[in-house]
Design an enzyme around this catalytic site. Structure first.
Site, PDB file in Angstrom:
ATOM      1  N   SER A   1     -32.624 -39.818 -61.961  1.00 42.81           N
ATOM      2  CA  SER A   1     -31.654 -40.285 -62.957  1.00 42.81           C
ATOM      3  C   SER A   1     -30.635 -41.270 -62.411  1.00 42.81           C
ATOM      4  O   SER A   1     -29.840 -41.825 -63.179  1.00 42.81           O
ATOM      5  CB  SER A   1     -30.922 -39.089 -63.567  1.00 42.81           C
ATOM      6  OG  SER A   1     -31.815 -38.317 -64.344  1.00 42.81           O
TER       7      SER A   1
ATOM      8  N   GLU B   1     -21.028 -67.319   1.933  1.00 37.11           N
ATOM      9  CA  GLU B   1     -22.369 -67.788   1.598  1.00 37.11           C
ATOM     10  C   GLU B   1     -22.567 -69.288   1.800  1.00 37.11           C
ATOM     11  O   GLU B   1     -23.641 -69.726   2.191  1.00 37.11           O
ATOM     12  CB  GLU B   1     -22.690 -67.439   0.125  1.00 37.11           C
ATOM     13  CG  GLU B   1     -22.800 -65.961  -0.169  1.00 37.11           C
ATOM     14  CD  GLU B   1     -24.029 -65.319   0.471  1.00 37.11           C
ATOM     15  OE1 GLU B   1     -24.961 -66.054   0.854  1.00 37.11           O
ATOM     16  OE2 GLU B   1     -24.048 -64.079   0.581  1.00 37.11           O
TER      17      GLU B   1
END
Length: 696
Positions: free
Chosen positions: A365, A94
């Protein structure tokens, strides 16, 4: 003739001088323009390098359990976590002069322009890695002069403000490698099933060739073209002496195994838990949704995969498929609040509504341990007695009368102790206690236990008629399990940004909010629901699952017409289970009422299997004595049932039980200290509750 020539010469000199000055002015303007651009670029400072990246979620052992993304797989890795082979291969194909230029390779640009002119079309690219990175970060890929100028400007800014290594790192983390994989890490995992740091020379050369044309050079698109491209790259690396001929040949002949699969494509682990994590990210770090989803975060959670799997399997096993009943389940480490498992419903694909963190349901409860802890602080003890009988409460402020009922309308029709009242879940005892303490006491106590849901100051609050969240109740019980230290539910241990920097880390700061002695006394009382010694006018509420237990637990069940709860704990694990219908319809079937307990006990037993059996250790300031569980007095050898019970030091009973002594012993004991208080005539020993609670 000579005159004409001289005039022409002078005229030419004049034009040349004008041309020179014009060129000089243009050159000066160009220099000024370039200087201005450079100054402007410097003033603007470094452009951000952030790109959308997948956020990853990990369990408490570092295993990926989830991923959020926009369809693009991106995982940022540092420069030193990328194989040197991939770096060299990328530079060779590249941008060979990457470390020599300042963002633009002018010789390459000129060569590409000449090639394009000769071919009369765009045949050769000249973009450097810096230019490509600028384009990938900030620009569209359209071919216009404006885009090219913007690309050049961003390239200048990148080169001015970042090092070559930083730019190359960013490029390798953002370049597209095909099949939804952006960056070297995602591509390495997709194509070869390994991290970018582990790539071989052969793999790196093939990978570096893909960005030129992913649909052409991907080995999944054409292995032949991919191999040709690989050979080109290996030759390029050899030309600039990055590798020798032997290495190139060996790499070209290496047989590669192509995986072609993203590692986290179908992760559906603990979806309700992951939703809770995202919510905590938003609240803790004030992050917006986009940052959470695409910020490249690494979120290290508290989830225990084994416990999560066990929870899901237990729920699926215990609750029949044809039942429409829903579930909320959460398991926590009481020492630090870490959520180890969370199930917010039966099927996430059908409903993402989280019944652990979002739904507010009546706890029934299960609220009583909080009430009785407040009572302990006000001088009650496990041996405090009140009468259990059908009672109607009347009030002076024109409020309606209130008549609580016990399950199946069963009552002792006699005095019972607090310990037995809790074990049998006696509602009359609870309401009497609640009204004696004052209706605001339970509301304030619940806040101390970390419950933030609103609670109504009404008599029925003692029976859990105000909605709470499952996660809140699990957290409240954690305070009993850890000896009274404040904790809060935690799903996130640590968060890192895309650079690997820690941006959040949980820092637990233990803070005592309950008295350790009373927290332990309450915990020991909560073991009573599994102790048949406390059977009375009814069986203890945990009697149906006692035979499934192999270790000591403390807990409390609870139920309303539409809710069924079981919350219990060992010293190392708290688990809360709620079952019911989303629309609040009545739970009628006996089997449906048992789901919560059955899920709870099976999970606790299997989750703790193989771990040391830890007992609840009595702290300083507590005293244990044997009691007759019926009357709460010190047990004698004649008592048929004796239960070891803990008290805060100084509050333990001093009177011995005489109900089971032989008749002649009873006669000889008349007038002694251990005579039943109600037999005294002077009124000094009338039970305290008869003085303050006329209905008792």
């Amino acid at each position: 003739m000579e005159l004409m020539t001289d005039q022409r010469f002078r005229k030419t000199i004049k034009y040349l001088r004008a041309l020179f000055f014009l060129c000089f002015i243009i050159a000066c303007l160009m220099v000024l323009f370039i200087i201005g651009v450079l100054i402007y670029a410097k003033v603007l400072g470094p452009p951000p390098l952030a790109v959308p990246q997948s956020t990853l979620y990990y369990d408490d052992n570092g295993t990926v359990i989830g991923e959020s993304n926009n369809g693009q797989k991106r995982y940022w890795v540092n420069f030193d976590e990328i194989s040197p082979h991939l770096i060299d291969a990328t530079l060779a194909i590249e941008d060979r002069k990457y470390y020599e230029h300042n963002g633009f390779d002018y010789k390459r640009i000129a060569g590409a322009a000449l090639a394009d002119i000769k071919a009369m079309s765009k045949v050769q690219g000249a973009s450097t890695i810096s230019q490509q990175y600028a384009r990938n970060l900030y620009l569209e890929h359209d071919k216009t002069w404006q885009r090219k100028l913007n690309e050049a400007f961003y390239t200048i800014r990148l080169e001015m403000n970042y090092t070559k290594e930083q730019i190359l790192e960013g490029y390798l983390n953002t370049i597209y490698y095909g099949h939804g994989a952006y960056g070297a890490q995602a591509a390495s995992q997709y194509y070869f099933g390994k991290d970018a740091s582990q790539l071989t020379l052969a793999e790196a050369a093939m990978l570096a060739g893909i960005p030129k044309g992913p649909s052409i050079y991907s080995p999944l698109a054409s292995i032949e073209k991919a191999k040709l491209r690989q050979g080109t790259i290996l030759s390029a690396m050899q030309e600039i002496n990055l590798i020798d001929e032997a290495a190139a040949q060996k790499a070209e002949q290496e047989k590669l195994k192509i995986v072609g699969k993203h590692p986290h494509t179908k992760l559906v682990t603990a979806p309700y838990f992951q939703d809770a994590v995202r919510q905590e990210l938003s609240e803790l770090l004030k992050l917006d949704e986009r940052t959470i989803e695409l910020g490249g975060l690494k979120v290290f959670t508290t989830l225990d995969l084994d416990q999560q799997k066990l929870a899901e399997e237990t729920i699926a096993k215990q609750i029949s498929d044809d039942s429409a009943i829903q579930v909320g389940f959460v398991a926590m480490n009481p020492k630090n609040g870490y959520v180890k498992a969370l199930v917010g419903g039966r099927d996430y694909t059908e409903s993402s509504y989280n019944r652990v963190t979002q739904a507010e349901r009546q706890p029934g409860s299960t609220i009583k341990p909080l009430l009785y802890y407040a009572a302990l602080e006000q001088g009650f003890t496990p041996a405090s007695t009140m009468r259990s009988e059908l009672t109607t409460f009347k009030f002076d402020d024109n409020r309606a009368e209130y008549t609580p009922h016990n399950f199946n309308n069963q009552y002792a029709e006699d005095d019972i102790t607090m310990a037995q009242a809790l074990a049998l879940s006696d509602n009359v005892y609870a309401v009497k206690t609640h009204l004696f303490l004052g209706e605001e006491t339970l509301v304030e106590t619940a806040k101390r236990f970390g419950i933030t849901s609103d609670m109504a100051k009404v008599p029925s609050l003692a029976l859990g008629t105000s909605g709470v969240r499952v996660i809140e109740m699990a957290n409240a019980y954690s305070l009993f399990a850890n000896g009274g230290k404040k904790v809060k539910p935690v799903t996130i241990k640590k968060v890192e940004n895309h650079k690997g920097e820690v941006i959040y880390e949980h820092d637990p700061k233990p803070q005592a909010v309950l008295r350790p002695d009373l927290a332990f006394v309450m915990t020991h009382m909560m073991t009573g629901m599994f102790d048949k010694k406390l059977n009375g006018y009814a069986s203890v509420t945990g009697s149906t699952i006692i035979n499934d237990m192999t270790r000591t637990y403390a807990g409390k069940s609870g139920s309303t017409n539409a809710d069924s709860w079981m919350i219990g704990f060992s010293p190392q694990l708290v688990t809360a289970v709620w079952t019911g219908y989303d629309d609040g319809q009545t739970i009628e079937l006996k089997l449906d009422q048992m789901y919560a307990k059955n899920v709870w006990v099976e999970f606790m037993e299997e989750a703790l299997e193989g771990t040391p059996e830890k007992s609840f250790k009595a702290p300083k300031g507590t005293v244990g004595v044997y009691l007759d569980p019926v009357n709460g007095k010190l047990a004698t050898k004649e008592c048929p049932v004796r239960r070891y019970t803990y008290f805060a030091a100084g509050t333990e009973p001093t009177e011995y039980c005489t109900e089971h002594m032989l008749e002649h012993d009873k006669e000889s004991s008349k007038g002694k200290k251990n005579k039943h208080p109600e037999e005294h005539e002077d009124g000094d020993h009338i039970p305290w509750y008869k003085k303050v609670l006329p209905w008792s």
